[in-house]
Design an enzyme around this catalytic site. Structure first.
Site, PDB file in Angstrom:
ATOM      1  N   LYS A   1      14.387  52.654 -41.431  1.00 49.83           N
ATOM      2  CA  LYS A   1      14.394  53.656 -42.514  1.00 49.83           C
ATOM      3  C   LYS A   1      13.172  54.043 -42.790  1.00 49.83           C
ATOM      4  CE  LYS A   1      15.233  54.403 -47.675  1.00 49.83           C
ATOM      5  NZ  LYS A   1      15.478  53.879 -48.706  1.00 49.83           N
TER       6      LYS A   1
ATOM      7  N   LYS B   1      17.990  55.412 -40.598  1.00 45.41           N
ATOM      8  CA  LYS B   1      18.052  56.656 -41.535  1.00 45.41           C
ATOM      9  C   LYS B   1      16.826  57.292 -41.753  1.00 45.41           C
ATOM     10  CE  LYS B   1      18.181  56.564 -46.423  1.00 45.41           C
ATOM     11  NZ  LYS B   1      18.164  55.855 -47.901  1.00 45.41           N
TER      12      LYS B   1
END
Ligand code: PBG
Length: 332
Positions: free
Chosen positions: A202, A256
């Site tokens: 992330k 992400k």
């Protein structure tokens, strides 16, 4: 494997592009509703929805409306729904105790969905930011986001969500050691079959802006998340994180944001061959919707093309705010 191409005219690659039938026959990647996880925002109240300005078409929904959404998603063939709470200010505190309250908004929504529609998989978010007075995913001590104390809180949060009936836990906090700590706690409490989809790679991204509006974290957040989320310049580090999360007990991994990081999706899938997901985040959704609303792009076409790009990059599925619309189109 080296691609083999004979010279012209033995080989004319346009032969197989000539008709829809031929193109369908040789298509390497496809998108189906099975590939979609739908993130939804939950708020307090009954029978209400409020629009989110920076995410046209997306609303915050009360628990009863989230249940309706889950039933609809299931009927569209979407296998999973992912819950994000819009926590009112009174529940945002220094100790973040609301995060593991068995009756918090998320846990109530999990139970309600599982009652009404047991077959849809319910995924959660694990991080302290919806409950933290300062908007960070972890505890802040003297301006530092502290790791180990945060992990202890995340474990309590995970157990409360498992007790409520969550199928998939989604730790999105990027603390070190969280996956192992959660997996040990789940095993020792008897939740052997609760899956963990780790937000493994992330990145500290500006594409989360509209989401922070949606969960009411924009005003609260002091500073940025760069000491825990990844540096957008890094790629090898993502592989180290995946290796570690798998060793600690993650069942699935996530990259992400999505479209700006398709190279990471491909490397993760090629290196590990494990169930790999991408999150097409709020900012990606907002960009496409804004252009479509202006008539600058064909909204439906770019939606499907962007989602297919994740499949081509090796993903097994995509978290996307487009999920119901995409499923409707794909179902004809
Ligand atoms: C917070 C969290 C974020 C998103 C999912 N979980 C935002 C952040 O890290 O600040 C972003 C999702 C999106 O932008 O759609 N733990």
């Amino acid at each position: 494997m080296k691609p083999t191409v004979a010279p012209m005219p033995q080989s004319r690659l346009r032969r197989l592009r000539r008709t829809p039938a031929l193109r369908a026959l040789v298509r390497e990647n496809t998108l189906t509703p099975d590939d979609l996880i739908w993130p939804v925002f939950v708020m307090a109240g009954t029978d209400e929805e409020t629009p989110i300005g920076s995410m046209p078409g997306v609303t915050r929904k009360t628990v009863d409306r989230v249940v309706k959404a889950a039933v609809e998603a299931h009927s569209l063939g979407i296998p999973a729904i992912c819950l994000f709470p819009y926590t009112s200010m009174e529940f945002r505190t220094d100790d973040c105790a609301e995060a593991w309250n068995p009756d918090n908004l998320t846990n109530r929504a999990i139970r309600a969905i599982k009652d009404a529609c047991p077959d849809i998989a319910v995924m959660t978010d694990i991080a302290l930011d919806p409950y933290n007075i300062n908007g960070h995913d972890g505890y802040v001590e003297d301006g530092v986001i502290v790791n180990d104390r945060t992990v202890e809180a995340l474990v309590k949060m995970a157990l409360a969500q498992a007790a409520a009936g969550a199928d998939i836990l989604g730790p999105s906090d990027m603390m070190d050691g969280r996956i192992g700590a959660m997996r040990r706690a789940l095993e020792s409490e008897g939740y052997h079959d609760v899956a963990i989809l780790s937000y493994t790679a992330k990145y500290a991204s500006a594409f989360y802006g509209p989401f922070r509006d949606a969960v009411g974290a924009t005003a609260a957040l002091k500073g940025d998340k760069k000491t825990y989320q990844m540096d957008p310049g890094n790629s090898d580090e993502a592989l180290r994180l995946v290796e570690r999360d798998l060793a600690e007990g993650a069942d699935m991994v996530m990259v992400k944001p999505g479209m700006p990081y398709l190279d990471i999706c491909r490397r993760v899938k090629d290196t590990f061959g494990v169930p790999t997901y991408a999150y097409q985040v709020s900012g990606e959704y907002a960009m496409l919707q804004a252009a479509a609303q202006n008539g600058w792009l064909d909204g439906q076409k770019v939606m499907l093309e962007s989602l297919l790009s994740f499949k081509r990059a090796g993903c097994d599925g995509i978290l996307t705010y487009f999920a119901p619309e995409a499923a409707r189109v794909l179902n004809g």
